[in-house]
Design a protein around this motif. Sequence first.
Motif, PDB file in Angstrom:
ATOM      1  N   GLU A   1       3.102  -4.862  -9.485  1.00  0.00           N
ATOM      2  CA  GLU A   1       3.702  -4.978  -8.152  1.00  0.00           C
ATOM      3  C   GLU A   1       5.218  -5.047  -8.276  1.00  0.00           C
ATOM      4  O   GLU A   1       5.747  -5.638  -9.222  1.00  0.00           O
ATOM      5  CB  GLU A   1       3.193  -6.228  -7.433  1.00  0.00           C
ATOM      6  N   ILE A   2       5.907  -4.428  -7.320  1.00  0.00           N
ATOM      7  CA  ILE A   2       7.368  -4.459  -7.262  1.00  0.00           C
ATOM      8  C   ILE A   2       7.777  -5.118  -5.953  1.00  0.00           C
ATOM      9  O   ILE A   2       7.192  -4.854  -4.902  1.00  0.00           O
ATOM     10  CB  ILE A   2       7.953  -3.036  -7.365  1.00  0.00           C
TER      11      ILE A   2
ATOM     12  N   PRO B   1       5.740  -5.706  -0.226  1.00  0.00           N
ATOM     13  CA  PRO B   1       5.804  -5.933   1.228  1.00  0.00           C
ATOM     14  C   PRO B   1       4.845  -5.045   2.020  1.00  0.00           C
ATOM     15  O   PRO B   1       4.293  -5.463   3.035  1.00  0.00           O
ATOM     16  CB  PRO B   1       7.265  -5.614   1.578  1.00  0.00           C
ATOM     17  N   CYS B   2       4.653  -3.805   1.546  1.00  0.00           N
ATOM     18  CA  CYS B   2       3.787  -2.869   2.263  1.00  0.00           C
ATOM     19  C   CYS B   2       2.351  -2.887   1.753  1.00  0.00           C
ATOM     20  O   CYS B   2       1.461  -2.360   2.417  1.00  0.00           O
ATOM     21  CB  CYS B   2       4.332  -1.445   2.117  1.00  0.00           C
ATOM     22  N   ASN B   3       2.149  -3.471   0.577  1.00  0.00           N
ATOM     23  CA  ASN B   3       0.854  -3.401  -0.105  1.00  0.00           C
ATOM     24  C   ASN B   3       0.384  -1.951  -0.221  1.00  0.00           C
ATOM     25  O   ASN B   3      -0.790  -1.636  -0.076  1.00  0.00           O
ATOM     26  CB  ASN B   3      -0.205  -4.241   0.622  1.00  0.00           C
ATOM     27  N   ALA B   4       1.365  -1.076  -0.467  1.00  0.00           N
ATOM     28  CA  ALA B   4       1.080   0.361  -0.541  1.00  0.00           C
ATOM     29  C   ALA B   4       1.380   0.875  -1.940  1.00  0.00           C
ATOM     30  O   ALA B   4       2.269   0.371  -2.627  1.00  0.00           O
ATOM     31  CB  ALA B   4       1.917   1.129   0.494  1.00  0.00           C
ATOM     32  N   THR B   5       0.628   1.890  -2.347  1.00  0.00           N
ATOM     33  CA  THR B   5       0.813   2.476  -3.670  1.00  0.00           C
ATOM     34  C   THR B   5       2.154   3.210  -3.747  1.00  0.00           C
ATOM     35  O   THR B   5       2.566   3.882  -2.812  1.00  0.00           O
ATOM     36  CB  THR B   5      -0.323   3.467  -3.965  1.00  0.00           C
TER      37      THR B   5
ATOM     38  N   GLU C   1      12.478  -6.701  -9.032  1.00  0.00           N
ATOM     39  CA  GLU C   1      11.596  -7.443  -9.939  1.00  0.00           C
ATOM     40  C   GLU C   1      10.224  -6.802  -9.970  1.00  0.00           C
ATOM     41  O   GLU C   1       9.683  -6.411  -8.941  1.00  0.00           O
ATOM     42  CB  GLU C   1      11.486  -8.904  -9.505  1.00  0.00           C
ATOM     43  N   LEU C   2       9.658  -6.708 -11.165  1.00  0.00           N
ATOM     44  CA  LEU C   2       8.330  -6.132 -11.365  1.00  0.00           C
ATOM     45  C   LEU C   2       7.420  -7.206 -11.955  1.00  0.00           C
ATOM     46  O   LEU C   2       7.811  -7.911 -12.891  1.00  0.00           O
ATOM     47  CB  LEU C   2       8.424  -4.918 -12.286  1.00  0.00           C
ATOM     48  N   SER C   3       6.209  -7.327 -11.382  1.00  0.00           N
ATOM     49  CA  SER C   3       5.219  -8.291 -11.877  1.00  0.00           C
ATOM     50  C   SER C   3       3.996  -7.539 -12.377  1.00  0.00           C
ATOM     51  O   SER C   3       3.437  -6.716 -11.664  1.00  0.00           O
ATOM     52  CB  SER C   3       4.810  -9.264 -10.767  1.00  0.00           C
TER      53      SER C   3
END
Length: 483
Positions: A453-454, A306-310, A460-462
Amino acid sequence: MPIAYSYKRFSSDAQEGNDSIRRQTAAAQKFIEDHPEYDLTLDTTLSLTDAGVSAYTGKNLKTGALRQFVDAVRSGLIPEGSWLLLESLDRFSRQSVNLAANELLNLINDGVVVVTLHNETIFRREDYQGMDGLVNLLGAMIAMQGHYQEQVTKGKRVAEAWRAKYAKVTEGHIVTKTTPFWLEVNPQRTGFVVLDDKAEIVREIYKRRANGEGKASIAADLTNRGVPTSRGRGSTWHPSAVEKLLNSDTVIGVLENRHGERFQNYYPAVVSQEVYQAVKSLRQQATSKGHTPTHHPLTGLVKHMPCNATMRRINKGQTNTKKMGKSPVRLQCSSCGVWLPYPMASSAVSDALFNSQWVPAPIPEGKESIDLELSLDALMDAAEETFVRFKKSKNPADRQQWERLTEEVQAIKSQLKEVKGRNTMLLAEIEEQRLKTASSLLDAVRSVAKRIEINEDLTELSLTMLSGKIVSVPVNPLASFKD
């Protein structure tokens, strides 16, 4: 009677000082008073204010109050037919028009009536069945692009101003507001004053590290002695704080701006070059006890979608929730702060790698196996034809030929099995060697994974492989950190 929600946003304290919130609230109330025909009631229960949140980066639509409003609409908490009042579209978004218009249309299509108060333009879903909606949308898109270009231009002006500012460094000007904790700006703002007691702490840390002492040992000793931390908010030193100080070039006088430009002799040096170089060389070497620095393979690789943050690995402080358990080591979003225990994340990544059936690329079997398979196919066809002919003719010669062909088929099958066995052994040797060079399955992740990505609620993790294959696995809520 429709409910109207007033969304307010400002991106700096200066705007707050200029009474931005009061102005935006007053505009919403005035619109309702001026248009009794809409029979609107202004909601006062839901706080829709994003203070100091940027619309240029889209943060207000990702994690801010506006995001909460959108989620409430889509979950049904805010019913269709509700109104959203905006001072102007730049309160909603300053992103490029393709992103901003998409977000606006999604909200309208969900049944929300959107109003821009500065020109009293109303955006309704039903209006798009005729020309009014199209005209309004085109006007909105032009306005959105204008807001975006304005922000881009402002960014360029700010960048140019910073370049001009940093150009003065060579003339001895002070261009930074913040200073290292062991320095302060002199009253004339013409230079820096070294705070000897704090500078001595810095020198002690560097000397002890140069002599081979570990960061954790240094941090523990400083804490036990009650030495104030760099921020002065306590006396608990963490190894990460010691490491950050040891990785800083400011101790030898270097200023580095966010563009990577370096300015020598900007600060007074408080550590000698000899000690600094000794510490620098240890960054790539083992400590005096023979331990290499701990490598965390997920560092910088996992993003919160959602944040596209590390999501960063945090190894200090302590969190404790019923869902996650007690966990001093966690993977935490650098934007919104949500976290999950590091062992839980690493377990999910391991599952994803396993499910991806990742193995080295298959070894080409070569001409030998191909020739054998062609010969086998031909012999099997000939044997089948001979057997059919024998059943009809009962001729002993046909039987003898069928038995000979069957023996040859078995011989070639044995040869082919041997060739494939050699290839399988070679493949196993390569795989074994690869596992030897990787300390664990997770250490291999950087060589095969493009990104990880989470999802928003960390369930869920992709994992996207370099090949483009995507593997999704649930994050095990029972894999919480254990003492």
